[in-house]
Scaffold this active site. Structure first.
Site, PDB file in Angstrom:
ATOM      1  N   LEU A   1      44.697 104.329  48.397  1.00  0.00           N
ATOM      2  CA  LEU A   1      44.708 104.236  49.859  1.00  0.00           C
ATOM      3  C   LEU A   1      44.232 102.845  50.267  1.00  0.00           C
ATOM      4  O   LEU A   1      43.107 102.458  49.991  1.00  0.00           O
ATOM      5  CB  LEU A   1      43.815 105.318  50.455  1.00  0.00           C
ATOM      6  CG  LEU A   1      43.689 105.342  51.981  1.00  0.00           C
ATOM      7  CD1 LEU A   1      45.044 105.442  52.654  1.00  0.00           C
ATOM      8  CD2 LEU A   1      42.786 106.495  52.408  1.00  0.00           C
ATOM      9  N   GLY A   2      45.111 102.085  50.889  1.00  0.00           N
ATOM     10  CA  GLY A   2      44.862 100.667  51.105  1.00  0.00           C
ATOM     11  C   GLY A   2      44.019 100.356  52.324  1.00  0.00           C
ATOM     12  O   GLY A   2      43.726 101.204  53.173  1.00  0.00           O
ATOM     13  N   VAL A   3      43.648  99.074  52.405  1.00  0.00           N
ATOM     14  CA  VAL A   3      42.906  98.517  53.543  1.00  0.00           C
ATOM     15  C   VAL A   3      43.734  97.365  54.105  1.00  0.00           C
ATOM     16  O   VAL A   3      44.263  96.543  53.349  1.00  0.00           O
ATOM     17  CB  VAL A   3      41.513  98.016  53.106  1.00  0.00           C
ATOM     18  CG1 VAL A   3      40.838  97.232  54.226  1.00  0.00           C
ATOM     19  CG2 VAL A   3      40.643  99.187  52.671  1.00  0.00           C
TER      20      VAL A   3
ATOM     21  N   CYS B   1      28.291  73.640  42.602  1.00  0.00           N
ATOM     22  CA  CYS B   1      28.978  72.432  42.129  1.00  0.00           C
ATOM     23  C   CYS B   1      30.141  72.816  41.230  1.00  0.00           C
ATOM     24  O   CYS B   1      30.167  72.514  40.034  1.00  0.00           O
ATOM     25  CB  CYS B   1      27.998  71.526  41.389  1.00  0.00           C
ATOM     26  SG  CYS B   1      26.672  70.920  42.425  1.00  0.00           S
TER      27      CYS B   1
END
Length: 664
Positions: free
Chosen positions: A315-317, A526
């Site tokens: 289930l994506g965001v 760095c």
């Protein structure tokens, strides 16, 4: 030719013709917070939790449209007054609760809509964020819904067994397993828990059978199947015939027969599949559901006591707010997802007159992503040396200077591409002449300022063009300032560095004024990898983000949103690969609308040094001896030696590893 979306920049009624490009880029007095909402697409990725108020500050509504809101900028100032330095990770527990309840509500609505005969029991994958405070919150918030946990390793199983105390909630046991893992999971039944051991390797079947006979416990088993349906995006390879985890169809049938031989086929009750994380296209999910549902009913036909169907994660965001199938977005809502899961499973079961199973999903990022914001400040900037004003060259100036200035003066809408290549040639010629001693350092500096002024002027023109030539695509990025941020990408945004994950990054204040600068963000380590890429206005549009110019003596705060799921573990010490530049985790404070809980400070220098086997007492003592020797040799004054020791001891014992801006 590559298109830059016209919505990215404010259109001008006329093409630019003035030499004063700064005038075109100056902040507009008519800029509104609605313009900032469109620019940063906050309503796409932030709804319903993040918005902009009339003061131009980000506001957080932890309970969405159902509750109050907080001014994020004012909250950060208040935390700094309590000696919590930046960067600081702010957790909003109410958002975590709201995300869980929204997922439950969507499945409840889908079950009612399709008259589904089963129930939904969600689980949270502990691997998504193993931090104790978050897991305990999820167990507490999920208790009314019998929300459970998923463990993918033995340590995660230990966490889940000790934390999950909700009667009837499920404990899904995934990952590779040994005999101890399996026996530990089985014994969880004696604690009143419902552990389901998901078989992912054929060898695990014999281990389960042996453990069952040894303990005299009938386990609840599942099988993870490798679907032929392929996922998409960065984790698409986690599905398919050659996936890392799971059993092929022939192997699943072998497991069924082996359990039948041991009179344990009734133990097989769950089918599990996983087609990858962050699935951006709903069509991929539907294809996988259709195949898995068919496998489920066939297993039931073979005599397995099937009761659960675990659709895994994925289930994506919508990280960029575009609502597309771009890998950092998704083209569906949670309700769409729940509807498709329920509908596909019901249809398959109805075709065989089976009782629909209990539905399980392992949604991690969809639950945990929104609940935190990482706030950090900008330490300074590095700008392209175009010069404030350009004076026309005199007769005594080098011919190359006069030619490049003429080129700059004649830049227009019709010739900017040709002039860009002329300017590049002049720059290369200047470097060559300087190398052979025919150009002074002052003349070279003048030519470089003229070159960058040409680029700035051309950049101003192409911002108003619908199409940009391929050879000018990178000009915007080249011309951008570098904003140095008080942050370690490696510690606080490891996904951005390790796998190129995109996160929304935007200012948390001054959003009522037009952002006059374009900048890339560089952290304080760095290392050239220490640059963060914010979400851009359009998928694949690789340009810098728009930010306000820095005001001398005033802090400028940015926020990284939706970045919680892996940050707190990936960024934690003492993992050797994460110790980059010996930067610590950020300060953390949980916030609830009902109360304010205790803050968790990031590691100070003493602890960080200890992770790489340095003893702070030894280091301080070494400096003491060296300052004494320097005093005797009259290389340092007494006052200087005391000041050095004071700074060194403070850093070695109590100092936060990040930089501190003087308080205003």
């Amino acid at each position: 030719m590559s298109r830059i979306p016209s919505s990215l920049y404010q259109p001008q009624p006329q093409s630019p013709s003035s030499d004063d490009t700064a005038q075109l880029l100056a902040p507009s007095a008519s800029w509104t917070i609605e313009d900032s909402e469109e620019l940063y697409r906050i309503q796409g990725w932030g709804d319903p939790y993040f918005s902009i108020n009339a003061a131009g500050h980000i506001t957080v509504s932890p309970q969405g449209e159902r509750g109050g809101s907080l001014d994020l900028y004012e909250l950060v100032q208040a935390l700094q007054q309590r000696n919590l330095g930046l960067p600081i990770l702010i957790r909003f527990s109410d958002i975590l609760q709201d995300r869980l309840e929204r997922l439950q509500a969507c499945f409840a609505k889908a079950i009612a809509r399709y008259r589904y005969g089963g129930v939904y029991r969600g689980v949270f994958p502990v691997k998504c964020n193993q931090q104790r405070h978050l897991v305990e919150d999820l167990v507490r918030f999920g208790s009314p819904h019998q929300f459970g946990l998923e463990a993918g390793s033995k340590p995660e199983l230990l966490i889940a067994l000790a934390t999950l105390n909700t009667p009837g909630s499920l404990l899904i046991c995934n990952g590779y397993k040994d005999r101890e893992y399996i026996e530990t999971a089985m014994l969880g039944q004696r604690l009143g828990q419902v552990p389901i051991i998901v078989l992912e390797q054929q060898e695990e079947v014999d281990l389960v059978i042996q453990a069952s006979h040894h303990l005299d416990i009938q386990p609840v088993l599942g099988v993870r199947v490798k679907l032929s349906s392929q996922g998409i995006g960065r984790w698409g390879s986690s599905a398919g015939d050659r996936a890392k985890f799971g059993l092929t169809i022939p192997e699943v049938l072998t497991v069924v027969e082996r359990l039948r031989q041991e009179n344990m086929l009734d133990c097989l009750q769950l089918l599990h599949f996983h087609i990858g994380s962050q699935i951006s296209a709903i069509s991929v999910i539907k294809d996988a559901l259709r195949e898995a549902s068919r496998i489920y009913v066939e297993l039931a036909a073979l005599g397995a006591n099937m009761r659960y169907l675990d659709v895994g994660g994925g289930l994506g965001v919508d990280y960029d707010g575009s609502k597309t199938n771009f890998h950092a977005s998704k083209n569906y809502s949670i309700q769409n997802y729940a509807n498709d899961v329920v509908a596909e499973v019901k249809e398959a079961c109805a075709s065989r007159h089976l009782t629909p199973p209990t539905l399980i999903s392992e949604s991690g990022r969809a639950i945990a992503s929104h609940q935190s914001v990482l706030v950090f400040d900008v330490l300074g900037s590095s700008d392209v040396p175009t010069g404030a004003t350009l004076e026309p060259p005199g007769e005594d100036d080098h011919p190359l200077v006069r030619e490049l200035y003429e080129t700059y003066a004649n830049i227009g809408l019709k010739n900017y591409q040709e002039v860009y290549h002329d300017a590049l040639q002049f720059k290369e010629e200047a470097i060559s002449l300087f190398s052979f001693g025919y150009l002074s350092l002052t003349e070279r500096a003048t030519l470089e300022r003229l070159f960058w002024a040409c680029c700035a002027k051309i950049c101003t023109i192409i911002r108003h063009e619908d199409y940009v030539p391929d050879d000018l695509e990178d000009l915007e990025k080249i011309m951008a300032s570098i904003y140095y941020i008080n942050l370690s990408v490696f510690q606080s945004a490891p996904d951005a560095w390790a796998i190129g994950q995109l996160f929304p990054i935007m200012p948390i204040h001054r959003l009522d004024e037009e952002p006059s600068c374009r900048a890339t963000l560089a952290d304080l380590t760095c290392d050239s990898d220490g640059k963060n890429r914010p979400i851009y206005r359009s998928p694949g549009c690789q340009i810098s983000t728009r930010v306000a110019s820095l005001n001398s003596g005033e802090p400028y705060y940015l926020g990284l949103f939706l970045g919680e799921p892996t940050r707190r573990l990936w960024g934690n010490l003492p993992q050797p690969v994460r110790r980059h530049q010996l930067q610590s985790t950020s300060n953390l404070t949980p916030i609830r609308l009902s109360d304010r809980t205790c803050s968790q400070r990031g590691h100070h220098d003493r602890k960080v040094l200890g992770y790489v086997q340095y003893d702070s007492e030894d280091l301080v003592e070494n400096i003491r001896r060296r300052t004494e020797q320097a005093l005797q040799d009259r290389q340092i004054t007494l006052h200087e030696s005391q000041l050095l020791l004071q700074h060194y001891e403070h850093s070695a014992w109590v100092r936060y590893t990040y930089l501190a801006r003087p308080r205003q």
